[in-house]
Design a protein around this motif. Structure first.
Motif: not given
Ligand code: PRP
Ligand code: ZN
Length: 295
Positions: A225-233, A244-258
Motif C-alpha cells: 500500500i502506498m499513500l500520502n498523509a499528513p505527518k500528524s496522522q 504491516s510492520d513499520a511503514p516506510t515514510i518518505i518526505p514529499l518534495a515541496g510539502s512540509d506537512d505531507l
C-alpha cells in the motif's frame, strides 16, 4: 526409487487439478499437461508429475510410487479410514485452495431433516469411510449405499433418503432440490508426504519447493500500500493497516506537512479500510499486488 527426480502425484483433471497446476507454475515449474499422459516432466527442474485419480494419491505416496502428493484433505482422510493398515502419508503443508465441505444433505421435501432422523435410513455416498465413522461415533444406525459418482441423484431415484457428498458452491445440491443439514468434514488441498527419508538431493528440492509454495500463498494474501498523509496522522494511519510492520515514510518534495507512506500488509485490504484511511486524511491511496515474496 532409482531416479533422483522428485515425483509429485497430482489429480489428473478437475478443479483441484487446475489449481494445483497453477500453484506449481507460480512456483516456477515449467511443464505442459497433455491429455491422457500419465507422466509430465518438468523442463527446468528435476521433478516429474504423476497424473492420477485423486483417490490413488495417498496410496502412491505411502507405497513410494511418488515422493509427495497434492490432494484434497477429504480424500486423504477417506483413504486413511478405508485402508487396512495406516497409510504412510501425512499432511506436510496446507495449501489453502479447493476449500469444500463434506456434508449430509437431504431432499427439501423428505423425511430426513437432521441427523436425528437418520436412524433406519439409507445414505448414499462416495465417502463410506468418513461417513461410517461419523455414524459410529454418533451411534446412528443407518445403512450406506456406496456409489462412484452422481450421488446427488440417489434420493430422487429412491435408493437413499439422504446423501453425504462434497459441497463447494452449493450449486449441485440446489440443482437437485437438496439441502445440507450437517457438515462432517471441512477440507482444503494439502501437500502430503510419507515418513520415509528422501535422498539429500530430493530433500533439498522439496524444501525449496515448499518454501516457494509458502511464498506463493503468502504473496497472494499480501498487498503493498502506498499513500500520502499528513505527518500528524502517520501513527493513526499505521494502526489501521492490517498486518504491516513499520511503514516506510518518505518526505514529499515541496510539502512540509505531507509525507508518503509505504507498507507491506500481510492481510487483505478491504474497501472499508481505504475509506477509514481517507477519513484520516490519507490521499492518493494505491494498493498493489505482490508477485513474489521470500523472507
Ligand atoms: C463434487 C461433488 C458435487 C460437486 C459439488 O463433484 O461430488 O457433485 O462437486 O460442488 P458445488 O457445490 O460447487 O456444486 P465433482 O465435480 O468433484 O465430480 P464427481 O462427483 O464426479 O467426483
Ligand atoms: Zn459430484
Amino acid at each position: 526409487m532409482v531416479t533422483d527426480r522428485l515425483r509429485i502425484a497430482l489429480q489428473k483433471k478437475g478443479r483441484l487439478a487446475d489449481d494445483s497446476f497453477a500453484l506449481l507454475k507460480s512456483c516456477g515449474l515449467r511443464f505442459a499437461i497433455r491429455g491422457g499422459g500419465l507422466l509430465a516432466r518438468v523442463k527446468n527442474m528435476p521433478i516429474d508429475l504423476l497424473l492420477v485419480r485423486d483417490d490413488d494419491i495417498p496410496n502412491f505416496v505411502a507405497n513410494d510410487a511418488a515422493d509427495i502428493g497434492i490432494v484434497g484433505e477429504n480424500v486423504l482422510v477417506e483413504e486413511q479410514l478405508v485402508a487396512k493398515t495406516k497409510l504412510d502419508a501425512d499432511i506436510a503443508m496446507r495449501l489453502g485452495f479447493s476449500r469444500c465441505k463434506l456434508s449430509l444433505a437431504a431432499p427439501d421435501i423428505g423425511m430426513v431433516k437432521s441427523a436425528k432422523d437418520l436412524d433406519g435410513t439409507k445414505i448414499a455416498t462416495t465417502y463410506p469411510g468418513v461417513t461410517a465413522k461419523y455414524l459410529s461415533v454418533r451411534g446412528i444406525d443407518a445403512k450406506l449405499v456406496e456409489m462412484k459418482g452422481a450421488v446427488e441423484l440417489a434420493p430422487s431415484i429412491g435408493i437413499a433418503q439422504s446423501i453425504c457428498d462434497l459441497v463447494s458452491s452449493g450449486a449441485t445440491l440446489e440443482a437437485n432440490g437438496l439441502t445440507a443439514f450437517e457438515t462432517i468434514l471441512e477440507s482444503e488441498a494439502v501437500l502430503i508426504r510419507s515418513a520415509r527419508d528422501l535422498s539429500p538431493a530430493k530433500a533439498d528440492l522439496l524444501a525449496k519447493l515448499m518454501n516457494r509454495i509458502d511464498g506463493v500463498i503468502k504473496s497472494s494474501e499480501t498487498k503493498y500500500i502506498m499513500l500520502n498523509a499528513p505527518k500528524s496522522q502517520v501513527a493513526a494511519i499505521t494502526a489501521l493497516l492490517p498486518g504491516s510492520d513499520a511503514p516506510t515514510i518518505i518526505p514529499l518534495a515541496g510539502s512540509d506537512d505531507l509525507v508518503a507512506l509505504q507498507a507491506v500488509c500481510t492481510e487483505n485490504i478491504f474497501w472499508e479500510t481505504l475509506e477509514d484511511l481517507k477519513a484520516l486524511g490519507a490521499r492518493a491511496i494505491l494498493v498493489l499486488p505482490i508477485e513474489k515474496m521470500m523472507s
